[in-house]
Design a protein around this motif. Structure first.
Motif, mmCIF file in Angstrom:
data_model
loop_
_atom_site.group_PDB
_atom_site.id
_atom_site.type_symbol
_atom_site.label_atom_id
_atom_site.label_comp_id
_atom_site.label_asym_id
_atom_site.label_seq_id
_atom_site.Cartn_x
_atom_site.Cartn_y
_atom_site.Cartn_z
ATOM 1 N N GLU A 39 0.986 -1.089 0.423
ATOM 2 C CA GLU A 39 0.109 -0.036 0.469
ATOM 3 C C GLU A 39 0.487 0.860 0.111
ATOM 4 N N LEU A 40 2.394 1.363 0.519
ATOM 5 C CA LEU A 40 3.484 2.525 0.786
ATOM 6 C C LEU A 40 3.974 1.943 -1.110
ATOM 7 N N SER A 41 4.085 1.353 -1.652
ATOM 8 C CA SER A 41 4.849 0.905 -2.246
ATOM 9 C C SER A 41 5.936 2.443 -3.120
ATOM 10 N N GLY A 42 6.695 2.999 -2.841
ATOM 11 C CA GLY A 42 7.707 3.991 -4.124
ATOM 12 C C GLY A 42 7.712 4.998 -2.684
ATOM 13 N N GLN A 43 7.114 4.671 -1.180
ATOM 14 C CA GLN A 43 7.140 5.853 -0.231
ATOM 15 C C GLN A 43 8.064 6.052 0.692
ATOM 16 N N THR A 44 8.664 6.980 1.262
ATOM 17 C CA THR A 44 9.328 6.800 1.776
ATOM 18 C C THR A 44 9.468 7.225 3.200
ATOM 19 N N VAL A 45 9.608 6.017 4.353
ATOM 20 C CA VAL A 45 9.406 6.611 6.054
ATOM 21 C C VAL A 45 10.993 7.437 6.776
ATOM 22 N N PHE A 66 8.011 -4.075 8.503
ATOM 23 C CA PHE A 66 7.734 -3.267 7.866
ATOM 24 C C PHE A 66 7.449 -2.583 6.019
ATOM 25 N N THR A 67 8.791 -2.465 5.845
ATOM 26 C CA THR A 67 8.256 -2.717 4.075
ATOM 27 C C THR A 67 7.852 -3.677 3.592
ATOM 28 N N GLU A 68 8.518 -4.812 4.102
ATOM 29 C CA GLU A 68 8.168 -6.006 3.885
ATOM 30 C C GLU A 68 6.119 -6.477 3.731
ATOM 31 N N LYS A 73 10.091 2.417 1.469
ATOM 32 C CA LYS A 73 11.174 1.862 1.998
ATOM 33 C C LYS A 73 11.528 2.644 3.299
ATOM 34 N N THR A 74 12.883 2.819 4.264
ATOM 35 C CA THR A 74 12.150 3.290 5.339
ATOM 36 C C THR A 74 14.150 3.823 5.239
ATOM 37 N N VAL A 75 14.580 4.684 5.865
ATOM 38 C CA VAL A 75 16.209 5.198 6.319
ATOM 39 C C VAL A 75 15.626 5.938 7.533
ATOM 40 N N PHE A 76 17.048 5.174 8.406
ATOM 41 C CA PHE A 76 16.591 5.436 10.091
ATOM 42 C C PHE A 76 18.992 7.073 9.845
ATOM 43 N N VAL A 77 18.275 7.531 10.889
ATOM 44 C CA VAL A 77 18.700 8.866 11.069
ATOM 45 C C VAL A 77 19.132 8.656 12.357
ATOM 46 N N LYS A 341 1.409 5.404 9.531
ATOM 47 C CA LYS A 341 1.119 3.924 9.239
ATOM 48 C C LYS A 341 2.325 3.080 10.079
ATOM 49 N N LEU A 342 3.150 3.616 9.778
ATOM 50 C CA LEU A 342 4.622 2.737 10.755
ATOM 51 C C LEU A 342 4.030 3.164 12.505
ATOM 52 N N LEU A 343 3.730 3.521 12.822
ATOM 53 C CA LEU A 343 3.256 4.040 14.121
ATOM 54 C C LEU A 343 1.867 2.824 14.735
ATOM 55 N N GLU A 344 1.217 2.801 13.705
ATOM 56 C CA GLU A 344 0.014 2.122 13.077
ATOM 57 C C GLU A 344 1.007 0.557 13.456
ATOM 58 N N PHE A 345 1.841 0.392 13.047
ATOM 59 C CA PHE A 345 2.651 -1.764 12.547
ATOM 60 C C PHE A 345 3.456 -1.270 13.815
ATOM 61 N N LEU A 346 4.034 -0.529 14.880
ATOM 62 C CA LEU A 346 4.437 -0.868 15.306
ATOM 63 C C LEU A 346 3.415 -0.825 17.575
#
Length: 443
Positions: A39-45, A66-68, A73-77, A341-346
């Motif tokens: 559902e979030l294909s092509g987006q980056t968090v 979450f990506t799967e 995509k995700t990036v951790f900073v 959406k990431l928070l809903e997953f977490l």
């Protein structure tokens, strides 16, 4: 955490270059690429947090899951210790992350009052209502609005030790603080100083103080001091500092003495006990020590790395201090919708069970299966955390404004580092703490 959780944690390079590099290269983040058709294909968090080393590596496994699930995509900073300054600078520069893992209640409250946070979605809030004890939801709520989802917890009343050193010295797990210092001196007499202390990371020193204070002064005064309803010049604070000073001034107890401790960060303190060239028998910190000992030094929790509860001080009750990292969504993020959406997953148990299996992690989520934890030591710690329910006392410095309880080289961190260097004046140190607290709390 913290720590690090202050939950665990807290050494990382910061700066605009790090963020720009992370945004420009997916390899710096938690995933290698999106799942097709999500559902979030092509987006980056973009997610910012304090975690480094094994903690960062294991959190990236959660982001991979979450990506799967979603295709994002995700990036951790890495944010470094001072999350407040990091996030403020990124918002000002127009380059804010979407999600921040906030290790301090005081910083979460600050972000909410600045108007930076989005309230949790109905789905995230409802899921959390079923999976978290009220105490964790309360810590994520500011002025009646639920902003922060607590994902990672820390049990910060554990003392870790190398069992072979105890065996060689004929020492058993102490049941009181007096016995703890006595055991430490016996270790030193057998050739290894008692404690590796990460004095370079001021948050570890606040944890020492908080466990002593909670046991000695009791939960009511602890709560009052945490809200600055009690001044830091109170006799109970001076008494706790005096008790802590007995440890700091004893060269048998602090590996390398104060100067070495002040140049030792948290990962190095764990290495001093569990690394290839051990220099100390014990390291006090949270449950996350076990994960570092396992991931970085190959020690098996419960066998090569053991812990005992922080012992009761002067007839008080044994303290139970916790910490945690809350996920929040910034309004200023470029993809805050996907961030939610990431928070809903977490909020669900699946995300927590990914990290639980990797080690060095506790979840406040009551639906996480205890079998998900990789060893019996962590399982027992997790059961203790969940079983404590609303009786847990949250890390005091994490409840304070960032200027007092969460800023490297300032506030409580700096005052306690100075106290480690010279613990001869507990009353003067209490006065300095009160002056810093009064500025930060605005009274």
């Amino acid at each position: 955490m913290r720590r690090p959780s202050k939950t665990t944690r807290r050494t990382a390079a910061t700066g605009a270059a790090a963020l720009a590099l992370a945004l420009g290269a997916t390899a710096c983040g938690g995933t290698t690429g999106p799942a097709s058709g999500g559902e979030l294909s092509g987006q980056t968090v973009t997610v910012a947090g304090v975690w480094t080393g094994s903690e960062q590596k294991n959190f990236k496994k959660v982001l991979d899951a979450f990506t799967e699930k979603t295709g994002a995509k995700t990036v951790f900073v890495p944010s470094g210790d001072n999350v407040s300054t990091f996030v403020g600078s990124k918002i000002e520069g127009g380059n804010a992350p979407d999600v921040v893992m906030v290790p301090q209640v005081g910083v979460l409250r600050q972000f909410a009052k600045e108007g930076w946070l989005q309230p949790l979605s109905e789905q995230a809030s409802n899921t959390a209502g079923a999976t978290l004890a009220p105490v964790w939801r309360n810590y994520g709520t500011v002025d009646g609005t639920y902003y922060g989802l607590y994902f990672k917890a820390a049990h910060k009343s554990t003392v870790w030790y190398a069992p072979e050193t105890f065996t060689q010295a004929g020492v058993t797990e102490p049941k009181s603080y007096t016995d703890l210092l006595k055991a430490g001196r016996t270790l030193a007499d057998s050739g290894r100083p008692a404690f590796a202390i990460a004095g370079e990371d001021g948050w570890t020193l606040t944890d020492w103080f908080e466990n002593i204070y909670l046991s000695q002064a009791g939960p009511e005064k602890y709560d009052q001091l945490a809200q600055h309803q009690l001044k830091w010049t109170d006799a109970s604070v001076v008494k706790a500092l005096t008790t802590l000073g007995e440890l700091f001034k004893d060269k048998q107890l602090v590996a390398g003495g104060a100067q070495t401790a002040l140049s030792t960060d948290f990962p190095s303190s764990v290495e001093q006990v569990f690394g290839p060239e051990p220099k100390a028998g014990m390291v006090y910190e949270g449950d996350f020590v076990g994960g570092v000992a396992k991931d970085q030094f190959g020690k098996q929790p419960g066998k090569d790395a053991k812990f005992f509860p922080f012992p009761a001080v002067e007839g008080g009750k044994a303290p139970v201090v916790s910490g945690g990292d809350a996920a929040v969504v910034l309004k200023q993020g470029k993809n805050s919708k996907a961030g939610m959406k990431l928070l809903e997953f977490l909020a669900g148990h699946d995300a927590a069970e990914v990290w639980a299996g990797a080690g060095g992690f506790l979840s406040p989520n009551i639906q996480v299966e205890m079998a998900a934890y990789g060893d019996s030591v962590t399982r027992s710690t997790a059961e203790s955390l969940i079983g404590a329910g609303d009786s847990i006392r949250f890390d005091m410095s994490d409840q304070a404004p960032a200027a007092f309880g969460g800023t490297k080289g300032a506030g409580e961190w700096k005052v306690l580092q100075d106290f480690l260097r010279d613990p001869s004046d507990p009353q003067g140190t209490a006065a300095k703490l009160e002056a810093e607290a009064a500025k930060a709390y605005g009274n």
